[in-house]
Design a protein around this motif. Structure first.
Motif, mmCIF file in Angstrom:
data_model
loop_
_atom_site.group_PDB
_atom_site.id
_atom_site.type_symbol
_atom_site.label_atom_id
_atom_site.label_comp_id
_atom_site.label_asym_id
_atom_site.label_seq_id
_atom_site.Cartn_x
_atom_site.Cartn_y
_atom_site.Cartn_z
ATOM 1 N N ALA A 177 0.757 -1.269 0.049
ATOM 2 C CA ALA A 177 0.099 0.134 0.036
ATOM 3 C C ALA A 177 0.860 1.159 0.041
ATOM 4 N N LEU A 178 1.791 1.247 0.622
ATOM 5 C CA LEU A 178 2.697 2.377 0.960
ATOM 6 C C LEU A 178 3.495 2.735 -0.309
ATOM 7 N N LEU A 179 4.199 1.711 -0.837
ATOM 8 C CA LEU A 179 4.931 2.210 -2.188
ATOM 9 C C LEU A 179 3.977 2.272 -3.030
ATOM 10 N N THR A 180 2.945 1.584 -3.293
ATOM 11 C CA THR A 180 2.047 2.016 -4.430
ATOM 12 C C THR A 180 1.576 3.458 -4.074
ATOM 13 N N THR A 181 1.053 3.870 -3.117
ATOM 14 C CA THR A 181 0.613 5.288 -3.175
ATOM 15 C C THR A 181 1.815 6.193 -3.426
ATOM 16 N N ARG A 182 3.060 6.071 -3.103
ATOM 17 C CA ARG A 182 3.988 6.902 -3.448
ATOM 18 C C ARG A 182 4.070 7.050 -4.843
ATOM 19 N N LEU A 183 4.065 5.749 -5.554
ATOM 20 C CA LEU A 183 4.145 6.139 -6.948
ATOM 21 C C LEU A 183 3.152 6.755 -7.727
ATOM 22 N N TYR A 184 1.909 6.402 -7.156
ATOM 23 C CA TYR A 184 0.778 7.465 -7.728
ATOM 24 C C TYR A 184 0.778 8.853 -7.507
ATOM 25 N N ASP A 185 1.301 9.128 -6.076
ATOM 26 C CA ASP A 185 1.312 10.524 -5.632
ATOM 27 C C ASP A 185 2.512 11.284 -6.552
ATOM 28 N N VAL A 186 3.585 10.696 -6.856
ATOM 29 C CA VAL A 186 4.591 11.417 -7.494
ATOM 30 C C VAL A 186 4.329 11.405 -9.049
ATOM 31 N N ARG A 237 -6.965 7.253 1.130
ATOM 32 C CA ARG A 237 -6.705 8.313 2.224
ATOM 33 C C ARG A 237 -4.943 8.374 2.576
ATOM 34 N N MET A 238 -4.262 7.201 2.046
ATOM 35 C CA MET A 238 -2.764 7.463 2.136
ATOM 36 C C MET A 238 -2.262 8.434 1.357
ATOM 37 N N SER A 239 -3.067 8.678 0.240
ATOM 38 C CA SER A 239 -2.530 9.650 -0.674
ATOM 39 C C SER A 239 -2.339 11.074 -0.282
ATOM 40 N N VAL A 275 -2.108 13.432 -2.807
ATOM 41 C CA VAL A 275 -2.868 14.040 -3.802
ATOM 42 C C VAL A 275 -4.342 14.010 -3.753
ATOM 43 N N LEU A 276 -4.881 12.629 -3.452
ATOM 44 C CA LEU A 276 -6.333 12.499 -3.075
ATOM 45 C C LEU A 276 -6.863 13.273 -2.015
ATOM 46 N N HIS A 277 -6.195 13.145 -0.871
ATOM 47 C CA HIS A 277 -6.370 13.636 0.340
ATOM 48 C C HIS A 277 -5.244 14.847 0.887
ATOM 49 N N ALA A 278 -5.295 15.676 0.179
ATOM 50 C CA ALA A 278 -4.184 16.564 0.690
ATOM 51 C C ALA A 278 -4.279 17.300 1.978
ATOM 52 N N PRO A 299 -1.210 8.204 7.046
ATOM 53 C CA PRO A 299 -0.385 6.899 6.633
ATOM 54 C C PRO A 299 -1.058 5.457 7.256
ATOM 55 N N GLN A 300 -1.822 5.595 8.082
ATOM 56 C CA GLN A 300 -2.247 4.164 8.730
ATOM 57 C C GLN A 300 -1.455 3.497 9.278
#
Length: 322
Positions: free
Chosen positions: A195-204, A249-251, A253-256, A261-262
């Motif tokens: 979840a963490l690594l995927t979210t980071r890729l999405y955000d950048v 909600r980890m993102s 971008v989606l939840h500025a 981080p959960q």
């Protein structure tokens, strides 16, 4: 998104990623003292659980149990891949725990190579070499599974004649704890890594830029025993179609404003992570890393992530109704 088995190839992979403008993040296996700062912006994050204290804690569970029941005795270790950065820090955490339990000793160790089959063979060898084993520190849950198989084949009952610990908090590890075969595991929750690594890729990929202190991060494992394993099983194993995290909600971008981080997530201390491993000749701390710590940025990031951490790591899924 990588989990490198050996880790030595990360430098070349990161070079190619930056040359081709491909976003990259990595967990666990890596080249010690090689950081994303040396690789370029496209190596956006290296993230691992904070393994030293996690392995120390599960080792202490075993050492306390054998001291209480047997008055101490011989403990053996079955490790992962020799030279692997995660395996090295887990061994350091394990060894440090023995300081508090003088009636126990580490009587031998062999590599289990992170898999059940090699670990079973290693445990069989240790049984033949070390008399009266009362504890086993297995450096992940698959390793523990192989150790359990070898012990049972030798007529030694896990959880009664010998106490074992694992690491990672896998499904199999949690079930072994529930069954009484495994005493403890450091539950870093493998699903969280994804979840963490995927979210980071999405955000950048959507324009968000991490601060220096956000490019090397650790999260806190939970020592999982019979006392809390039911919470883990309900959320991460027997959860049916209920996702364990609110991924969106980890993102940032989606939840500025209300991102979460959960888990307890914080900037990595590379001296803790790689301490005891020789630095390459001429190696210097990356300027961005040093500046981040000296300027207070790392401290501020730690506090910011703590303030945003609302959904408990070992609580129910945030998506569970009721």
């Amino acid at each position: 998104m990588l989990l490198l088995y050996g880790g030595g190839s990360i430098k070349r992979i990161a070079q190619l990623a930056n040359e081709n403008k491909v976003w990259l993040d990595n967990t666990w296996g890596t080249l010690p003292w090689f950081t994303p700062f040396e690789a370029g912006d496209y190596y956006t994050m290296y993230a691992v659980p904070e393994e030293f204290s996690a392995e120390r804690a599960v080792t202490a569970e075993v050492l306390k149990a054998v001291t209480d029941k047997f008055g101490g005795g011989s403990i053996v270790g079955v490790t992962g891949v020799e030279g692997n950065s995660t395996d090295l820090i887990r061994s350091r955490g394990r060894d440090d725990a023995f300081k508090d339990f003088p009636k126990t000793k580490l009587a031998g160790q062999l590599p289990g190579k992170w898999n059940r089959e090699d670990s079973q063979k290693a445990m069989e060898d240790l049984i033949s070499r070390v008399p009266n084993i009362v504890g086993v520190i297995a450096q992940n849950d698959d390793v523990a599974d192989g150790c359990i198989a070898a012990l049972r084949a030798a007529g030694i009952e896990p959880g009664k004649d010998v106490f074992l610990s694992g690491a990672d908090g896998t499904t199999g590890g949690a079930e072994a704890i529930k069954q009484g075969k495994l005493l403890a595991s450091s539950a870093n929750v493998p699903a969280y890594m994804g979840a963490l690594l995927t979210t980071r890729l999405y955000d950048v990929m959507h324009g968000w830029k991490p601060r220096a202190a956000e490019r090397m991060m650790s999260w806190r494992s939970v020592t999982m025993t019979k006392a809390n394993v039911d919470a883990y099983l309900a959320r991460y194993v027997n959860n049916g179609d209920v996702a364990p995290f609110d991924y969106a909600r980890m993102s940032k971008v989606l939840h500025a404003n209300d991102w979460d981080p959960q888990a307890e997530l914080f900037p990595m201390d590379i001296d803790l992570e790689w301490g005891g491993i020789p630095k390459p000749d001429g190696w210097k701390y990356p300027e961005a890393y040093t500046k981040s710590r000296e300027s207070g940025e790392a401290k501020a990031v730690k506090e910011e992530y703590a303030a945003h951490y609302k959904i408990p790591f070992f609580g129910p899924s945030p998506l569970k109704k009721g």
